[in-house]
Each structure stands twice: as C-alpha cells, then as structure tokens.
Write an enzyme that holds these catalytic residues in place. Structure first.
Site, PDB file in Angstrom:
ATOM      1  N   GLU A 118       0.952  -1.365  -0.033  1.00 56.49           N
ATOM      2  CA  GLU A 118      -0.050   0.034  -0.083  1.00 56.49           C
ATOM      3  C   GLU A 118       0.995   1.337  -0.125  1.00 56.49           C
ATOM      4  O   GLU A 118       1.874   1.469   0.895  1.00 56.49           O
ATOM      5  CB  GLU A 118      -1.096  -0.053   1.157  1.00 56.49           C
ATOM      6  CG  GLU A 118      -1.795   1.108   1.324  1.00 56.49           C
ATOM      7  CD  GLU A 118      -3.147   0.733   2.554  1.00 56.49           C
ATOM      8  OE1 GLU A 118      -3.988   0.202   1.707  1.00 56.49           O
ATOM      9  OE2 GLU A 118      -3.192   1.062   3.446  1.00 56.49           O
TER      10      GLU A 118
ATOM     11  N   LYS B  87       0.667   4.812   1.274  1.00 56.84           N
ATOM     12  CA  LYS B  87      -0.311   5.410   2.324  1.00 56.84           C
ATOM     13  C   LYS B  87       0.820   6.513   3.031  1.00 56.84           C
ATOM     14  O   LYS B  87       1.561   6.168   3.697  1.00 56.84           O
ATOM     15  CB  LYS B  87      -0.364   4.146   3.318  1.00 56.84           C
ATOM     16  CG  LYS B  87      -1.262   4.594   4.411  1.00 56.84           C
ATOM     17  CD  LYS B  87      -1.439   3.280   5.277  1.00 56.84           C
ATOM     18  CE  LYS B  87      -2.511   3.528   6.676  1.00 56.84           C
ATOM     19  NZ  LYS B  87      -2.583   2.571   7.420  1.00 56.84           N
TER      20      LYS B  87
ATOM     21  N   GLU C 206     -14.414  -6.059   2.717  1.00 51.68           N
ATOM     22  CA  GLU C 206     -13.536  -5.836   3.998  1.00 51.68           C
ATOM     23  C   GLU C 206     -14.701  -6.207   5.163  1.00 51.68           C
ATOM     24  O   GLU C 206     -15.508  -5.534   5.481  1.00 51.68           O
ATOM     25  CB  GLU C 206     -12.855  -4.624   4.110  1.00 51.68           C
ATOM     26  CG  GLU C 206     -12.070  -4.389   5.536  1.00 51.68           C
ATOM     27  CD  GLU C 206     -11.515  -3.067   5.615  1.00 51.68           C
ATOM     28  OE1 GLU C 206     -10.646  -2.779   4.752  1.00 51.68           O
ATOM     29  OE2 GLU C 206     -11.658  -2.456   6.476  1.00 51.68           O
TER      30      GLU C 206
ATOM     31  N   LYS D  67      -8.157   2.054  -2.891  1.00 51.62           N
ATOM     32  CA  LYS D  67      -8.303   2.032  -1.432  1.00 51.62           C
ATOM     33  C   LYS D  67      -9.072   3.435  -1.094  1.00 51.62           C
ATOM     34  O   LYS D  67      -8.389   4.488  -0.914  1.00 51.62           O
ATOM     35  CB  LYS D  67      -6.983   1.838  -0.794  1.00 51.62           C
ATOM     36  CG  LYS D  67      -7.009   1.371   0.813  1.00 51.62           C
ATOM     37  CD  LYS D  67      -7.188  -0.186   0.672  1.00 51.62           C
ATOM     38  CE  LYS D  67      -7.376  -0.610   2.022  1.00 51.62           C
ATOM     39  NZ  LYS D  67      -7.044   0.056   3.370  1.00 51.62           N
TER      40      LYS D  67
ATOM     41  N   ASN E 200     -10.039  -7.172   8.230  1.00 48.78           N
ATOM     42  CA  ASN E 200      -9.203  -6.112   8.745  1.00 48.78           C
ATOM     43  C   ASN E 200      -8.926  -6.375  10.091  1.00 48.78           C
ATOM     44  O   ASN E 200      -9.713  -6.310  10.934  1.00 48.78           O
ATOM     45  CB  ASN E 200      -9.910  -4.899   8.399  1.00 48.78           C
ATOM     46  CG  ASN E 200      -8.766  -3.556   8.487  1.00 48.78           C
ATOM     47  OD1 ASN E 200      -7.743  -3.692   9.047  1.00 48.78           O
ATOM     48  ND2 ASN E 200      -8.923  -2.373   7.886  1.00 48.78           N
TER      49      ASN E 200
ATOM     50  N   GLU F 165      -5.693  -8.107   6.276  1.00 50.10           N
ATOM     51  CA  GLU F 165      -5.259  -6.595   6.173  1.00 50.10           C
ATOM     52  C   GLU F 165      -5.050  -6.085   7.289  1.00 50.10           C
ATOM     53  O   GLU F 165      -5.510  -6.152   8.677  1.00 50.10           O
ATOM     54  CB  GLU F 165      -6.572  -5.859   5.802  1.00 50.10           C
ATOM     55  CG  GLU F 165      -7.229  -6.341   4.454  1.00 50.10           C
ATOM     56  CD  GLU F 165      -8.633  -5.823   4.313  1.00 50.10           C
ATOM     57  OE1 GLU F 165      -9.277  -6.075   3.336  1.00 50.10           O
ATOM     58  OE2 GLU F 165      -8.823  -4.497   4.804  1.00 50.10           O
ATOM     59  N   SER F 166      -3.876  -5.089   7.410  1.00 50.50           N
ATOM     60  CA  SER F 166      -3.332  -4.257   8.592  1.00 50.50           C
ATOM     61  C   SER F 166      -2.504  -4.957   9.375  1.00 50.50           C
ATOM     62  O   SER F 166      -2.700  -6.150   9.807  1.00 50.50           O
ATOM     63  CB  SER F 166      -4.499  -3.595   9.325  1.00 50.50           C
ATOM     64  OG  SER F 166      -5.423  -3.049   8.384  1.00 50.50           O
TER      65      SER F 166
HETATM   66  O1  LIG Z   1      -4.995   2.975   9.024  1.00 50.27           O
HETATM   67  C1  LIG Z   1      -5.927   3.678   9.810  1.00 50.27           C
HETATM   68  O2  LIG Z   1      -5.635   4.129  10.597  1.00 50.27           O
HETATM   69  C2  LIG Z   1      -7.193   3.621   9.390  1.00 50.27           C
HETATM   70  C3  LIG Z   1      -8.446   4.390   9.994  1.00 50.27           C
HETATM   71  C4  LIG Z   1      -9.447   4.438   9.789  1.00 50.27           C
HETATM   72  C5  LIG Z   1      -9.844   3.548   8.490  1.00 50.27           C
HETATM   73  C6  LIG Z   1      -8.853   2.826   7.710  1.00 50.27           C
HETATM   74  C7  LIG Z   1      -7.718   2.837   8.210  1.00 50.27           C
HETATM   75  N1  LIG Z   1      -6.930   2.008   7.311  1.00 50.27           N
HETATM   76  C8  LIG Z   1      -7.105   1.469   6.070  1.00 50.27           C
HETATM   77  C9  LIG Z   1      -6.455   0.201   6.260  1.00 50.27           C
HETATM   78  O3  LIG Z   1      -7.349  -0.917   5.867  1.00 50.27           O
HETATM   79  C10 LIG Z   1      -5.067   0.087   6.144  1.00 50.27           C
HETATM   80  O4  LIG Z   1      -4.425   1.073   5.447  1.00 50.27           O
HETATM   81  C11 LIG Z   1      -4.453  -1.140   5.282  1.00 50.27           C
HETATM   82  O5  LIG Z   1      -4.965  -2.215   5.702  1.00 50.27           O
HETATM   83  C12 LIG Z   1      -2.860  -1.231   5.620  1.00 50.27           C
HETATM   84  O6  LIG Z   1      -2.688  -1.171   7.182  1.00 50.27           O
HETATM   85  P1  LIG Z   1      -1.375  -1.213   8.016  1.00 50.27           P
HETATM   86  O7  LIG Z   1      -0.443  -2.430   7.206  1.00 50.27           O
HETATM   87  O8  LIG Z   1      -1.596  -1.164   9.315  1.00 50.27           O
HETATM   88  O9  LIG Z   1      -0.897   0.167   7.200  1.00 50.27           O
END
Ligand SMILES: O=C(O)c1ccccc1NCC(=O)[C@H](O)[C@H](O)COP(=O)(O)O
Length: 262
Positions: free
Chosen positions: A55, A57, A166, A117, A187, A217-218
């Site tokens: 991503e 970001k 998601e 996204k 997520n 995810e995340s």
């Molecule tokens: O990332 C956030 O803080 C967030 C807050 C509110 C809604 C969505 C959010 N993130 C979107 C995502 O799903 C992430 O950018 C994506 O899964 C990647 O996550 P990460 O690897 O932890 O940056």
C-alpha cells in the site's frame, strides 16, 4: 461520532462535489474506462509473486503522517519489482493525504493489479475507479448495508473490476457475503477504536467460504505471521505502514520478501 462516521460524512460531500465537476459521460470517456482489468486471483495465486498487496499510504487517522517524502513512482515500481501481487493506493484526501492522481500514476507505471483504497458509498465512485485505472475496489462492510454491497459489487463486476469485501467480525461477514465478491479481507484493525490484532484473521478464517480469496489486512509487520496466515488459508496480505514508515519503502519490502522467501 466515530472516525468512520466522520470519514463517511465527508465522503458524501466529496462525492457530491465530484459528480458536479466530472460527469458520468466524462468518466466513461477516460482512456482507462474500457481497458481490460488484471485478474486479482491470477496475481495473488502466482507463485512467482508474494501475495503481498503493498500500500502507498502517506497518512492515516490512527498514526498521523507516516511518510509524505516519497513519490508514487519510486514506491509503487519498487513494490512491484519486489514481488507485490497487487498495489493498494489510497485516494481519500482528507484523512489519508491520498489523491486520485496517485492512482492514475500507479496505473501508468505498473502492470500488476491496483486496488482503489477508499470508502466506497456510491455507484459514481465505482465508475470513477474504473476511469482512474483501478482493477480492484474495496467495499467495507462496516459502512454499507447488504443491499448496498450487492448493488456496488454487481456494478463493479459489470465493469470488469475485482471486488474485495472488508470485514472485521463474524456478524459483518455473515450479513455481507455476495456472489459478486472475489475476495474477503479481514481487517485486523478495529476501525472504531484503532486497536489491532492479527488474531482477528485467524478467528474468521474458517468462516470464509472457500470460493473467496482470503486476505488479511493491516498490522502485518513480520514474515512469520504471513507464514502462519498462509497455513490458515490466506493468500493475500495487505501491508501499508510497515513499509511506508521507512525512508525507502521499496527497499524495506525487498528485505521483507528476502526474509519471507528465506
Ligand atoms: O489505517 C488507519 O488508521 C485507518 C483508519 C480508519 C479507517 C481505515 C484505516 N486504514 C485503512 C486500512 O485498511 C489500512 O491502510 C491497510 O489495511 C494497511 O494497514 P497497515 O499495514 O496497518 O498500514
């Protein structure tokens, strides 16, 4: 009002403004609108790739600025070279410092699937995603009714787009399953309070029907977690901050992949 409520309220205003500025006809005249999209499934299951959806970001509501010093070009092309199965590009401006132009740029420069996204609430955004060059759209169960998911997913499929749904818990999963979905993403971040736990993916894995690709995810920051997620049936891993917080996100992904293939 939760952050998600604020994001959706702002998104409604943004979509109304976009509709007033760029008509449906203009979107359909975009050079990308009639292109054939890449298959998300084909790239995710390609053994020469990694399953990583990398991503771009710059900022997030939970972390603030992550990295606003790098370009879409240097990061996304390095991600693709490092073995990403797909790219994820934030297009939300207010909360993530994303831009629609970032998606167009990622499309111009790369030949792997690109996920738009964003917080999709309106058919206009699905058509716009195709016009910007996306291959995949994200539908977030927490902000959509089952009817809305059905309608948006069916429109996306009619345009040749892949659909990633998601979810964050079993209730969202069970009420949102639709035959037009290609992939279901769990997520690991609770979007209401920002707590993260990869256990959420492990807990939901067995409840996702096998016909859907499973994505975690995340909050993924080490390769052992990916190895365990693969054993649990996941074939996709969405990673943002772990790479983006580094000065050179592409190099960070290269090192990560070296370790993963170890
Ligand atoms: O990332 C956030 O803080 C967030 C807050 C509110 C809604 C969505 C959010 N993130 C979107 C995502 O799903 C992430 O950018 C994506 O899964 C990647 O996550 P990460 O690897 O932890 O940056």
């Amino acid at each position: 009002m939760t952050i998600l409520d604020k994001i959706v309220a702002n998104k409604k205003r943004e979509v109304a403004a976009a509709k007033a500025k760029v008509s449906y006809t203009q979107l359909e005249e975009s050079e990308y609108f009639h292109r054939e999209t890449y298959s998300f499934k084909e790239f995710l299951l390609d053994e020469n790739r990694t399953g990583i959806i990398a991503e771009f970001k710059r900022k997030s509501p939970s972390k603030g600025i992550i990295n606003d010093q790098v370009t879409v070009k240097e990061v996304t092309t390095a991600y693709a070279d490092a073995g990403a199965s797909a790219l994820s590009v934030l297009t939300d401006r207010n909360f993530f410092m994303g831009r629609k132009a970032d998606l167009i740029r990622a499309r111009q420069l790369n030949t792997i699937p690109v996920l738009r996204k964003d917080f999709m609430i309106d058919e206009y955004q699905v058509i716009e995603a195709k016009a910007l060059g996306a291959d995949i759209i994200l539908l977030i169960a927490a902000i959509l009714t089952p009817d809305e998911i059905k309608k948006l997913a069916s429109l996306a499929k009619s345009l040749g787009l892949n659909v990633l749904l998601e979810v964050h818990n079993l209730e969202e999963l069970q009420r949102s399953i639709d035959p037009n979905l290609d992939a279901i993403g769990v997520n690991n971040r609770n979007l209401a309070d920002f707590t993260v736990s990869v256990q959420t993916s492990f807990d939901l894995a067995e409840h996702i029907p096998d016909e859907f690709l499973k994505i975690s995810e995340s909050a993924i920051s080490n390769t052992n977690v990916i190895k365990e997620l693969k054993k649990a049936g996941f074939s996709g891993f969405l990673i943002g901050e772990n790479f983006m917080r580094q000065e050179d996100p592409g190099a960070a992904m290269r090192e990560f992949v070296k370790d993963l293939r170890g």
